[in-house]
Design an enzyme around this catalytic site. Structure first.
Site, short mmCIF file in Angstrom:
data_model
loop_
_atom_site.label_atom_id
_atom_site.label_comp_id
_atom_site.label_asym_id
_atom_site.label_seq_id
_atom_site.Cartn_x
_atom_site.Cartn_y
_atom_site.Cartn_z
CG ASN A 75 -1.77 1.08 -5.80
OD1 ASN A 75 -2.04 2.29 -5.82
ND2 ASN A 75 -2.48 0.21 -5.12
CE LYS B 27 -0.95 0.02 -1.75
NZ LYS B 27 -0.92 -1.00 -0.71
CG HIS C 271 -5.93 -2.09 -3.79
ND1 HIS C 271 -5.82 -2.11 -2.42
CD2 HIS C 271 -4.70 -2.35 -4.28
CE1 HIS C 271 -4.56 -2.36 -2.11
NE2 HIS C 271 -3.86 -2.51 -3.21
CD GLU D 108 -4.32 -0.51 0.48
OE1 GLU D 108 -4.31 0.44 -0.31
OE2 GLU D 108 -3.30 -1.16 0.78
CD GLU E 65 -2.40 -5.95 -5.00
OE1 GLU E 65 -1.27 -5.52 -5.22
OE2 GLU E 65 -3.32 -5.23 -4.54
N GLY F 205 1.70 -4.64 2.34
CA GLY F 205 2.26 -3.69 3.29
C GLY F 205 2.78 -4.34 4.57
CB SER G 195 5.55 -7.61 0.77
OG SER G 195 4.76 -7.04 1.81
P1 13P Z 1 2.90 -3.32 -0.95
O1 13P Z 1 3.83 -3.58 -2.11
O2 13P Z 1 3.23 -2.07 -0.19
O3 13P Z 1 2.77 -4.54 -0.07
O4 13P Z 1 1.44 -3.06 -1.57
C1 13P Z 1 0.94 -3.93 -2.52
C2 13P Z 1 -0.29 -3.35 -3.10
O5 13P Z 1 -1.30 -3.22 -2.43
C3 13P Z 1 -0.26 -2.93 -4.51
O6 13P Z 1 -1.51 -2.64 -4.98
#
Ligand code: 13P
Length: 253
Positions: free
Chosen positions: A10, A12, A97, A99, A169, A175, A215
Site C-alpha cells: 500500500n 498510500k 483503511h 487512515e 491492521e 507507521g 510495520s
Molecule cells: P506501515 O507498514 O508503514 O506500518 O503501514 C501499514 C499499512 O497501513 C498498510 O496498509
C-alpha cells in the site's frame, strides 16, 4: 487448507508517475522468481494506476486501488469509482483503511457500501480492520474487530466473501515501527476466521485470506507469516523500496 500467500504494497500518498514506474521496474525482476507461489499486489496512488498497470503487463504483480466510491459515476468531486479502477487494470481495491476511517470519516457502513460496489464491478476487496491503542488497552480488540467484520460484510453471500482478502491492521502498529507480535496477530486472525465461520460456514472461512499489516519489515515478515492464520501482509512504508518489499515477498512460506 491451502491458501496462497498474498503480499500487497500500500503506497498510500507516495510516488509520482515517474517514481512509480521506476519502483515497479525494479520490483518486476526482483519478485519474478516467486512466480505463482506468492501473490504479489501493489496499490499505487490513483494517478499512477494506469501507467503502472501497463508496466506490469505480463508480470506476476497485480494492481489494487486504495479506495473506491459506492456509485459508479456522478457528482462526487474527488472520488474514484469501482468501474474506473477496473478499467485502469485493478483486480483489488483496499477498503476501510484506518487512515480513511481516521481522517476521512469512513464508517463500517460506508466501507460496506464501497465493498458492494467493488464486487458489483468485478473488483476483490481488501478489507482493512483493526483496533486503536486505546481499544487494545481497554480489552476491546476482539469486540471492535467483530463489529468491523460484520459491518463490512453485511449483505454479501458466502461465494462472494470466499474471494475477499481481510487485512488485520492494528492502528497502533501502523507507521510506528511497533509491530504486533506474531502471537498477537495469530490470535486476532483466528478470531476473524471464527467470525467468518459464524457468519457463513467453515469452507468459506477457510478460503478467505487474512493479511497482517502494521510495520511489516524484511526482518519480522517471516515470523509473522509463519503463523497458520496469517496468509499474507499489507505493507506500507517498506513497500516503497523495491529491495525491502521483495525481501518481504520472499519471506512468505
Ligand atoms: P506501515 O507498514 O508503514 O506500518 O503501514 C501499514 C499499512 O497501513 C498498510 O496498509
Amino acid at each position: 487448507m491451502d491458501r496462497r500467500p498474498i503480499i500487497a504494497g500500500n503506497w498510500k500518498m507516495n510516488k509520482t508517475v515517474g517514481e512509480a514506474l521506476s519502483l515497479v521496474r525494479d520490483l518486476r525482476s526482483l519478485v519474478s522468481m516467486v512466480r505463482d507461489r506468492v501473490e504479489v499486489v501493489v496499490a499505487p496512488p490513483f494517478t499512477a494506476l494506469h501507467p503502472v498497470g501497463k508496466a506490469l503487463e505480463d508480470s506476476n504483480i497485480g494492481l489494487a486501488g486504495q479506495n473506491c466510491h459506492w456509485e459508479p459515476s456522478g457528482a462526487y468531486t474527488g472520488e474514484i469509482s469501482a468501474p474506473m479502477l477496473k478499467e485502469a487494470g485493478c483486480t483489488y481495491v483496499i477498503l476501510g483503511h484506518s487512515e480513511r476511517r481516521q481522517y476521512f470519516g469512513e464508517t463500517d457502513e460506508t466501507v460496506n457500501r464501497r465493498a458492494l460496489s467493488a464486487v458489483k464491478y468485478g473488483l476483490v476487496p481488501i478489507l482493512c480492520i483493526g483496533e486503536t491503542l486505546k481499544e487494545r488497552e481497554s480489552n476491546q480488540t476482539l469486540e471492535v474487530v467483530r463489529r468491523q467484520v460484520r459491518g463490512a460484510l453485511a449483505g454479501f453471500a458466502a461465494a462472494e466473501v470466499a474471494r475477499f482478502v481481510i487485512a488485520y491492521e492494528p492502528v497502533w502498529a501502523i507507521g510506528t515501527g511497533k509491530t504486533a507480535t506474531s502471537d498477537q496477530a495469530q490470535e486476532v486472525h483466528a478470531f476473524i476466521r471464527e467470525q467468518l465461520v459464524e457468519l457463513y460456514d467453515r469452507r468459506t472461512a477457510d478460503h478467505v485470506r487474512i493479511q497482517y499489516g502494521g510495520s511489516v519489515k524484511p526482518d519480522n515478515a517471516a515470523d509473522l507469516l509463519s503463523k497458520p492464520d496469517v496468509d499474507g501482509a499489507l505493507v506500507g512504508g517498506a513497500s516503497l523500496k523495491a529491495a525491502d518489499f521483495a525481501a518481504i515477498v520472499k519471506a512468505a512460506p
